[in-house]
Design a protein around this motif. Structure first.
Motif, mmCIF file in Angstrom:
data_model
loop_
_atom_site.group_PDB
_atom_site.id
_atom_site.type_symbol
_atom_site.label_atom_id
_atom_site.label_comp_id
_atom_site.label_asym_id
_atom_site.label_seq_id
_atom_site.Cartn_x
_atom_site.Cartn_y
_atom_site.Cartn_z
ATOM 1 N N GLU A 338 35.506 5.587 -17.410
ATOM 2 C CA GLU A 338 36.777 6.232 -17.706
ATOM 3 C C GLU A 338 37.305 5.927 -19.097
ATOM 4 O O GLU A 338 38.207 6.593 -19.576
ATOM 5 N N GLY A 339 36.771 4.948 -19.763
ATOM 6 C CA GLY A 339 37.240 4.612 -21.100
ATOM 7 C C GLY A 339 36.787 3.221 -21.482
ATOM 8 O O GLY A 339 36.138 2.515 -20.707
ATOM 9 N N LYS A 340 37.131 2.817 -22.693
ATOM 10 C CA LYS A 340 36.660 1.536 -23.203
ATOM 11 C C LYS A 340 37.140 0.368 -22.353
ATOM 12 O O LYS A 340 36.419 -0.610 -22.150
ATOM 13 N N SER A 341 38.356 0.439 -21.854
ATOM 14 C CA SER A 341 38.919 -0.711 -21.130
ATOM 15 C C SER A 341 38.529 -0.747 -19.661
ATOM 16 O O SER A 341 38.823 -1.712 -18.970
ATOM 17 N N SER A 342 37.867 0.292 -19.160
ATOM 18 C CA SER A 342 37.541 0.337 -17.734
ATOM 19 C C SER A 342 36.098 -0.097 -17.494
ATOM 20 O O SER A 342 35.265 -0.078 -18.401
ATOM 21 N N LYS A 343 35.823 -0.486 -16.274
ATOM 22 C CA LYS A 343 34.464 -0.807 -15.869
ATOM 23 C C LYS A 343 33.759 0.458 -15.394
ATOM 24 O O LYS A 343 34.322 1.238 -14.641
ATOM 25 N N GLY A 344 32.534 0.626 -15.836
ATOM 26 C CA GLY A 344 31.781 1.797 -15.408
ATOM 27 C C GLY A 344 31.244 1.646 -14.000
ATOM 28 O O GLY A 344 31.186 0.549 -13.435
ATOM 29 N N GLU A 345 30.844 2.780 -13.435
ATOM 30 C CA GLU A 345 30.274 2.775 -12.095
ATOM 31 C C GLU A 345 29.239 3.890 -11.992
ATOM 32 O O GLU A 345 29.464 5.002 -12.473
ATOM 33 N N LEU A 346 28.108 3.582 -11.401
ATOM 34 C CA LEU A 346 27.090 4.572 -11.091
ATOM 35 C C LEU A 346 27.108 4.824 -9.592
ATOM 36 O O LEU A 346 26.993 3.897 -8.797
ATOM 37 N N ARG A 347 27.277 6.091 -9.216
ATOM 38 C CA ARG A 347 27.241 6.477 -7.812
ATOM 39 C C ARG A 347 26.027 7.369 -7.583
ATOM 40 O O ARG A 347 25.797 8.323 -8.335
ATOM 41 N N ILE A 348 25.266 7.066 -6.562
ATOM 42 C CA ILE A 348 24.052 7.811 -6.247
ATOM 43 C C ILE A 348 24.265 8.535 -4.926
ATOM 44 O O ILE A 348 24.624 7.919 -3.915
ATOM 45 N N TYR A 349 24.049 9.856 -4.936
ATOM 46 C CA TYR A 349 24.263 10.698 -3.768
ATOM 47 C C TYR A 349 22.953 11.356 -3.341
ATOM 48 O O TYR A 349 22.041 11.523 -4.151
ATOM 49 N N SER A 350 22.901 11.779 -2.113
ATOM 50 C CA SER A 350 21.794 12.592 -1.628
ATOM 51 C C SER A 350 21.912 13.990 -2.239
ATOM 52 O O SER A 350 22.981 14.615 -2.188
ATOM 53 N N LEU A 351 20.819 14.487 -2.800
ATOM 54 C CA LEU A 351 20.818 15.829 -3.373
ATOM 55 C C LEU A 351 20.885 16.894 -2.282
ATOM 56 O O LEU A 351 21.326 18.019 -2.523
ATOM 57 N N ASP A 352 20.463 16.558 -1.077
ATOM 58 C CA ASP A 352 20.499 17.519 0.027
ATOM 59 C C ASP A 352 21.886 17.652 0.641
ATOM 60 O O ASP A 352 22.377 18.757 0.869
ATOM 61 N N THR A 353 22.524 16.506 0.909
ATOM 62 C CA THR A 353 23.755 16.518 1.697
ATOM 63 C C THR A 353 24.993 16.088 0.931
ATOM 64 O O THR A 353 26.114 16.316 1.390
ATOM 65 N N GLY A 354 24.822 15.420 -0.217
ATOM 66 C CA GLY A 354 25.954 14.872 -0.932
ATOM 67 C C GLY A 354 26.420 13.536 -0.413
ATOM 68 O O GLY A 354 27.405 12.974 -0.904
ATOM 69 N N ARG A 355 25.752 12.988 0.581
ATOM 70 C CA ARG A 355 26.149 11.687 1.144
ATOM 71 C C ARG A 355 25.999 10.592 0.095
ATOM 72 O O ARG A 355 24.999 10.528 -0.622
ATOM 73 N N LEU A 356 27.005 9.722 -0.005
ATOM 74 C CA LEU A 356 26.953 8.608 -0.941
ATOM 75 C C LEU A 356 25.937 7.584 -0.461
ATOM 76 O O LEU A 356 26.042 7.061 0.652
ATOM 77 N N LEU A 357 24.939 7.279 -1.304
ATOM 78 C CA LEU A 357 23.879 6.349 -0.937
ATOM 79 C C LEU A 357 24.099 4.956 -1.495
ATOM 80 O O LEU A 357 23.749 3.962 -0.855
ATOM 81 N N GLN A 358 24.661 4.859 -2.699
ATOM 82 C CA GLN A 358 24.746 3.560 -3.348
ATOM 83 C C GLN A 358 25.755 3.615 -4.485
ATOM 84 O O GLN A 358 25.950 4.652 -5.119
ATOM 85 N N LYS A 359 26.399 2.482 -4.739
ATOM 86 C CA LYS A 359 27.226 2.280 -5.920
ATOM 87 C C LYS A 359 26.706 1.066 -6.665
ATOM 88 O O LYS A 359 26.246 0.102 -6.052
ATOM 89 N N MET A 360 26.802 1.089 -7.987
ATOM 90 C CA MET A 360 26.434 -0.096 -8.744
ATOM 91 C C MET A 360 27.241 -0.164 -10.030
ATOM 92 O O MET A 360 27.647 0.865 -10.583
#
Length: 386
Positions: A338-360
């Motif tokens: 979101e910006g320099k002062s925020s922590k980034g996040e990677l979210r991984i979803y299923s390409l078939d269903t959109g279900r959230l698989l993992q955050k890191m």
């Protein structure tokens, strides 16, 4: 100054740059557990470019919390892609690069001192190709694009070419034919380049477009020898209303062998037309009979390539320059910074269903932002083995 710049690439910022923070170390290999490579480009309006850090490539995923500075002047237009075997390709203003167990560079056979590069893509011989914007020549009579390669192939000069890719083993492009008085809209022609990477041919007739997105300076999605381009009739151009009352989105499907094209009207399940005016992204993919694309608001949609029926898979809520989405295998990779002062996040979803698989978390991205000032994400690529 030139010697000082070259030195700073390897050992850190010197007094020549006017910056005080040390550079991250230059890596010699892509981290084995890296899930994403991310190109981070400082905003040149934030400070004079000579006084500004030049941009970085960060590796995200697992314990891959190191990151690498791009070579020389890669601050504005860095795009990158992983190859089939996990090697990384990217470009800067001076060279095209591959980066696997070691980093190698090839001096650009450049036709321009500038040029926004499109996403690299890999040829059958393992080298990478890069489409880039040259602009008008000295005569100002024709607009040109070019191609550069990481291998031994000489560069090419092309006609106005918003998108290229490899489809069914054929190097293909879409050529823009500018507006004319009698048509009031642009036309596009498919062209293919021969195995010698020199011969250009134009199978089939031109196809009328009003406007298309998601392929600008990028690679066109391909499946079964056909290119899929999302095209949208844009209501911002009143003169187009004499040609279509709809302004809804369509897929144009090009056969790379014949050049023939057909259009698929995009519609929601209730039959209403898709009228999303901007893809917000230059990355899309064909997966299980569906064309997957991202709206400007961060929603991921799937459009059937059989009948155009369109449904939303997931709303990533990712908007702006600090967000990006890519796809590989069976997954959607949504990167949020979101910006320099925020922590980034990677979210991984299923390409078939959109279900959230993992955050890191993204410690490499966060560190690079700390060094880069007012920055934007200009490229993102997922390793094919993740």
């Amino acid at each position: 100054m030139a010697a000082c710049t070259a030195l700073s690439v390897v050992v850190g910022l010197s007094a020549c740059t006017g910056a005080t923070s040390p550079l991250p170390k230059t890596l010699k290999a892509v981290p084995a557990d890296a899930v994403l490579a991310v190109a981070i480009s400082p905003n040149p309006s934030d400070a004079p470019i000579d006084l500004h850090p030049k941009g970085y490539i960060a590796f995200v995923g697992g314990s891959a919390n190191d990151y690498m500075k791009t070579p020389h002047q890669g601050e504005q237009h860095v795009k990158l892609a992983f190859g089939r075997d996990g090697e990384l390709a990217f470009t800067d203003k001076d060279a095209v690069h591959t980066f696997a167990t070691s980093m190698t560079g090839r001096k650009r056979d450049s036709h321009s001192q500038y040029g926004a590069f499109g996403t690299p893509y890999q040829l059958d011989d393992g080298s990478f190709a890069y489409l880039y914007n040259i602009g008008f020549g000295d005569s100002l009579t024709s607009y040109r694009y070019g191609m550069e390669f990481s291998g031994d192939h000489p560069g090419l000069t092309l006609p106005w070419t918003p998108a290229m890719g490899v489809c069914d083993g054929v190097l293909t492009g879409i050529r823009l034919i500018p507006n004319t008085v009698d048509t009031q809209y642009e036309s596009y022609r498919l062209f293919t380049i021969g195995a010698d990477l020199k011969t250009i041919r134009y199978p089939g007739p031109g196809t009328p477009f009003a406007l298309f997105r998601n392929t600008q300076d990028g690679q066109v999605p391909c499946q079964g020898g056909k290119l899929y381009i999302r095209r949208l009739w844009n209501a911002d151009f009143p003169e187009l209303r004499t040609h279509t009352p709809r302004f809804n989105n369509e897929l144009t499907v090009f056969d790379v062998r014949t050049g023939r094209a057909r259009n698929i009207v995009m519609k929601y399940a209730d039959g209403s037309p898709v009228r999303n005016g901007n893809s917000g992204d230059d990355i899309s993919v064909i997966h299980n009979g569906r064309y997957i694309w991202r709206s400007f608001k961060g929603e991921i949609y799937a459009t059937s390539i059989a009948d155009g029926t369109t449904t939303m898979i997931i709303d990533t809520k990712l908007r702006g320059q600090q967000s990006n989405v890519t796809y590989t295998g069976e997954r959607i990779y949504a990167l949020d910074k979101e910006g320099k002062s925020s922590k980034g996040e990677l979210r991984i979803y299923s390409l078939d269903t959109g279900r959230l698989l993992q955050k890191m978390p993204t410690p490499a991205l966060d560190k690079a932002y700390d060094k880069s000032g007012d920055s934007a994400i200009t490229g993102i690529a997922a390793r094919p083995d993740h």
